[in-house]
Design a protein around this motif. Sequence first.
Motif, PDB file in Angstrom:
ATOM      1  N   SER A   1       1.231   4.188  -2.507  1.00 27.00           N
ATOM      2  CA  SER A   1       0.714   5.720  -2.626  1.00 27.00           C
ATOM      3  C   SER A   1       1.761   6.550  -3.049  1.00 27.00           C
ATOM      4  O   SER A   1       1.579   7.529  -3.542  1.00 27.00           O
ATOM      5  CB  SER A   1       0.554   5.725  -1.135  1.00 27.00           C
ATOM      6  OG  SER A   1      -0.542   5.081  -0.714  1.00 27.00           O
TER       7      SER A   1
ATOM      8  N   SER B   1       1.223   9.424  -6.534  1.00 23.47           N
ATOM      9  CA  SER B   1       1.163  10.487  -5.935  1.00 23.47           C
ATOM     10  C   SER B   1       2.311  11.359  -5.556  1.00 23.47           C
ATOM     11  O   SER B   1       3.447  10.805  -5.306  1.00 23.47           O
ATOM     12  CB  SER B   1      -0.101  10.522  -4.914  1.00 23.47           C
ATOM     13  OG  SER B   1       0.576   9.960  -3.627  1.00 23.47           O
TER      14      SER B   1
ATOM     15  N   GLY C   1       8.053   8.071   2.174  1.00 24.89           N
ATOM     16  CA  GLY C   1       8.057   6.845   1.415  1.00 24.89           C
ATOM     17  C   GLY C   1       8.953   5.943   2.304  1.00 24.89           C
ATOM     18  O   GLY C   1       8.797   4.956   2.563  1.00 24.89           O
TER      19      GLY C   1
ATOM     20  N   SER D   1       0.721  -1.326   0.069  1.00 22.26           N
ATOM     21  CA  SER D   1      -0.154  -0.022   0.075  1.00 22.26           C
ATOM     22  C   SER D   1       0.742   1.367   0.002  1.00 22.26           C
ATOM     23  O   SER D   1       0.501   2.225  -0.609  1.00 22.26           O
ATOM     24  CB  SER D   1      -0.638   0.050   1.385  1.00 22.26           C
ATOM     25  OG  SER D   1      -1.817   0.870   1.032  1.00 22.26           O
ATOM     26  N   LEU D   2       1.838   1.286   0.803  1.00 21.22           N
ATOM     27  CA  LEU D   2       2.953   2.676   0.869  1.00 21.22           C
ATOM     28  C   LEU D   2       3.463   2.586  -0.506  1.00 21.22           C
ATOM     29  O   LEU D   2       3.603   3.861  -1.000  1.00 21.22           O
ATOM     30  CB  LEU D   2       3.993   2.119   1.918  1.00 21.22           C
ATOM     31  CG  LEU D   2       4.844   3.080   2.243  1.00 21.22           C
ATOM     32  CD1 LEU D   2       4.397   4.477   2.546  1.00 21.22           C
ATOM     33  CD2 LEU D   2       6.034   2.803   3.296  1.00 21.22           C
TER      34      LEU D   2
END
Length: 188
Positions: free
Chosen positions: A59, A63, A71, A55-56
């Motif tokens: 993301s 974006s 991150g 998920s990280l």
Amino acid sequence: MMSDWLFSGAMPLLWVGFCTVALYALIIVFARWSGVRSFAEMSTFDIAVTIALGSLMASVVVSKNPPLAQGAVAVATLYALQLGVSRLRCRYRTVEAMADNAPILLMGPGGEIKHENLRVARVTEDDLRCHLRRVNVSDPRQVHAMIMEGTGNINVLHGDHHDRSDNPWIMQGVRDYEARPTFNTQRA
């Protein structure tokens, strides 16, 4: 315009490519540093870290917020947490009990179905039959134990090579398995 929706220019695409390569490399470095356990899914916590990493990465890659540096810090933090929890699990039974799901006996010796445990594990008799077929068991009476592990995997001990007097260490910690004397595996 339709073209803006499909293509936003070269710089955003280059940024996505750069972030993808950078996070991929960082995850590989941390995975090598922390060992094969990184993606082993041995405990609930390991599974959560694996999902969080995916998920990280998504993301950060698609974006501008969070930026790549955030991150990278998040990836490092997740690996540090996983390493810390895995070390504490090895040292303290209470941490192990909090981080792991206990294995559950679904079928006992001679094919005895543990209906209450099926309910707790949310497993059906059809699921049991499927797993028995997968491990080439055609007669449930050959089953010594069918166990849903803490990771959700189902394992079957079966065949003539198993005996009720086998070493009980392998069944230690399995919910509803008949208690027998065990080896000393005490931890602090």
